[in-house]
Write a protein that holds these residues in place. Sequence first.
Motif, PDB file in Angstrom:
ATOM      1  N   VAL A 117       0.810  -1.212   0.000  1.00  0.00           N
ATOM      2  CA  VAL A 117       0.000   0.000   0.000  1.00  0.00           C
ATOM      3  C   VAL A 117       0.845   1.264   0.000  1.00  0.00           C
ATOM      4  O   VAL A 117       0.515   2.247  -0.656  1.00  0.00           O
ATOM      5  N   PRO A 142      -0.131   5.675  -3.409  1.00  0.00           N
ATOM      6  CA  PRO A 142      -0.497   7.080  -3.684  1.00  0.00           C
ATOM      7  C   PRO A 142       0.553   7.831  -4.500  1.00  0.00           C
ATOM      8  O   PRO A 142       0.211   8.628  -5.374  1.00  0.00           O
ATOM      9  N   ARG A 173      -3.833  11.164   4.778  1.00  0.00           N
ATOM     10  CA  ARG A 173      -3.308  10.089   5.614  1.00  0.00           C
ATOM     11  C   ARG A 173      -3.073  10.558   7.047  1.00  0.00           C
ATOM     12  O   ARG A 173      -3.403   9.856   8.002  1.00  0.00           O
ATOM     13  N   THR A 225      -7.371   5.517   4.822  1.00  0.00           N
ATOM     14  CA  THR A 225      -6.807   4.354   4.160  1.00  0.00           C
ATOM     15  C   THR A 225      -6.625   4.661   2.677  1.00  0.00           C
ATOM     16  O   THR A 225      -6.803   5.801   2.238  1.00  0.00           O
ATOM     17  N   LEU A 226      -6.291   3.652   1.907  1.00  0.00           N
ATOM     18  CA  LEU A 226      -5.837   3.883   0.531  1.00  0.00           C
ATOM     19  C   LEU A 226      -6.872   4.579  -0.344  1.00  0.00           C
ATOM     20  O   LEU A 226      -6.557   5.537  -1.052  1.00  0.00           O
ATOM     21  N   GLN A 242      -7.222   8.274   0.221  1.00  0.00           N
ATOM     22  CA  GLN A 242      -5.988   8.952  -0.173  1.00  0.00           C
ATOM     23  C   GLN A 242      -5.950   9.192  -1.681  1.00  0.00           C
ATOM     24  O   GLN A 242      -5.533  10.262  -2.142  1.00  0.00           O
ATOM     25  N   HIS A 286      -1.599   1.164   7.349  1.00  0.00           N
ATOM     26  CA  HIS A 286      -1.134   1.329   5.970  1.00  0.00           C
ATOM     27  C   HIS A 286       0.173   2.098   5.840  1.00  0.00           C
ATOM     28  O   HIS A 286       0.531   2.480   4.754  1.00  0.00           O
ATOM     29  N   ASN A 334       3.551   7.886   4.193  1.00  0.00           N
ATOM     30  CA  ASN A 334       3.841   8.170   2.791  1.00  0.00           C
ATOM     31  C   ASN A 334       5.071   9.033   2.609  1.00  0.00           C
ATOM     32  O   ASN A 334       5.788   8.915   1.647  1.00  0.00           O
TER      33      ASN A 334
END
Length: 595
Positions: free
Chosen positions: A12, A16, A104, A110-111, A114, A375, A378
């Motif tokens: 994951v 993004p 995030r 979550t994904l 995002q 997750h 990033n």
Amino acid sequence: MTGGGRREIEWVRPVPALYSLVVALVIVGPLLGRGYLLFRDAVSTPRSHLTDTALGLGDAAPRAVPQDALLAAVSAVADGGVAVKVILVMALWAAGWGAAALARELLAATLGPQLVAATVALWNPFVAERLLQGHWSLLTGYAALPWTALAARRIRRADRVAGPSASRWAMLGGCLAAAGLTPTGALLSGIVALALVGRRVVGVLVLWCLGALPWLAASALAGTGSDTSDPAGVAAFAARAEPGLGTLGSLAGLGGIWNSAAVPGSRTTLFALAGTLALLVMVAAGLRWVATGGDRDTLRDRRTLLVLAAVAIAGPALGATGWGIQAGEFLVEHVPGAGLLRDTQKYVALAMPAYALCAASGCRLIPVLGAPDEHGDNELPSAEPRAPAVLRGSPLAAILFIILLLATLPDLAWGAGGELRPVHYPAGWQRVAALIDGPGDVAVLPGGMFRQFPFSGSVPVLDPAPRLLPSDVLQTGELPVRGRVVAGESSRAREVEQALLHGDPPARLAERGVGWVLVERTSPGPDGDSADTLAQLDSVFTDGDLALYRVPGPVLAAATPTALHRDSAIAAHLLWALLVLAGAAAAAGSAIRRR
């Protein structure tokens, strides 16, 4: 954590960033091919030079500082056109990735949410219209907004524990400096940082001054910091209503640029109304949760971004009213530097972080209380605990939101519907650049700053001569906007242009510091009686596109910056570049430590 859970984290984490990069490449499209960006205000060239104008020390206001100096330095070792493309792609990539990272951290999203946030940041009328206007460098300031918000927030949160580390300050400084590629970008990022950093305002102001140092130093050294702008520019650059929306609705939909020609085709019909309604419905769907959910500290940041968004929309809308224009004209006429505020639609960029958060929140399924987010981070890693609620978005809702966002602005894809395509300069441009090796500045014909070359298409483009030629090129700064002309700051350039158009003798040019005259023969525009002057000059080069002339006799030196001023401007640019590099190194080091 189980092996399966760990594999999910590894899968994951990069999504993004990869998604944002793919969307950025889809937007840029044809520009990835060989050639140069030459479209309205956007000018890229194979090679540019560190002239006084590039350092912001010319007669005009330093609007392209430090952008032009950076390209001059980079193009000395690499192709300048490639450099512009790389910066543009990185800016778009960072905008989407930053919005996802913001969702995030502030939403524990979550994904799916995002990716919705990234799509909102990348696929909207603001990005489309600024690309079509040629404001590629402004998008670096736009891209820095979510990262600036994250860096400022982390400084404030760490301050309550053990004090912010040097790396956090370096990351914030890097964000502010990257945004400062243009003066407007510096203002945008500075506003976000000051709004979120809390009591560390003085430190942020110092960093902001360093990030904006090339522009501030140029204004002070060249004396343009005390100049005022033409008040006619306030009405000319006011936000504009799009079909069915009115000015406020256009701005709320992240559109409304002053130039109706720099608008995607889908925004010139009532389809703009449908697209704006779709965006606002997505934003409204998550507004309540963004404004009320989460812990107190996170809620403070969300509400601050919401307030910034409201001001960024309402302010330009009020500025487009009759009394708003009058107030703007007063400021521009009496307050030095207020000309930066006349294109008010630029500041709608400040709404992007809040819009991304609200749309991400709007696609949620349920907030799961008390569950840790699984997750991973990033970017800009933080030691701070996450909010106790995890925003688990419905994959179906996220996919629906993304498809809807893409469908409401279909002509942003592939170079804004194919309008942004690389051009190729005729060989004569490089010949002319190599032949200019003597004293004096360069005057250009036809009159005016915009051109329409056969090789660049039907859209008027900013004259590339100031970027291509090794000597300073005189430009009046006059801008034709909405049927009127907004005056520029360079009185010497205006005098030289009038002397050429009136057919004055070469001595009039020489006494104003002009050593060369370049005629761009394939572009329409006023040339008046300039043939009388050109007949008395020394012809140096002529082909089907260009003609270069040398002004005979001694050329009086114009009022040029002193060596101290030039060295000071170069030092300001170097400090700015070091701040960008320090921020990048701090972010990379922090990410490595976290991993």
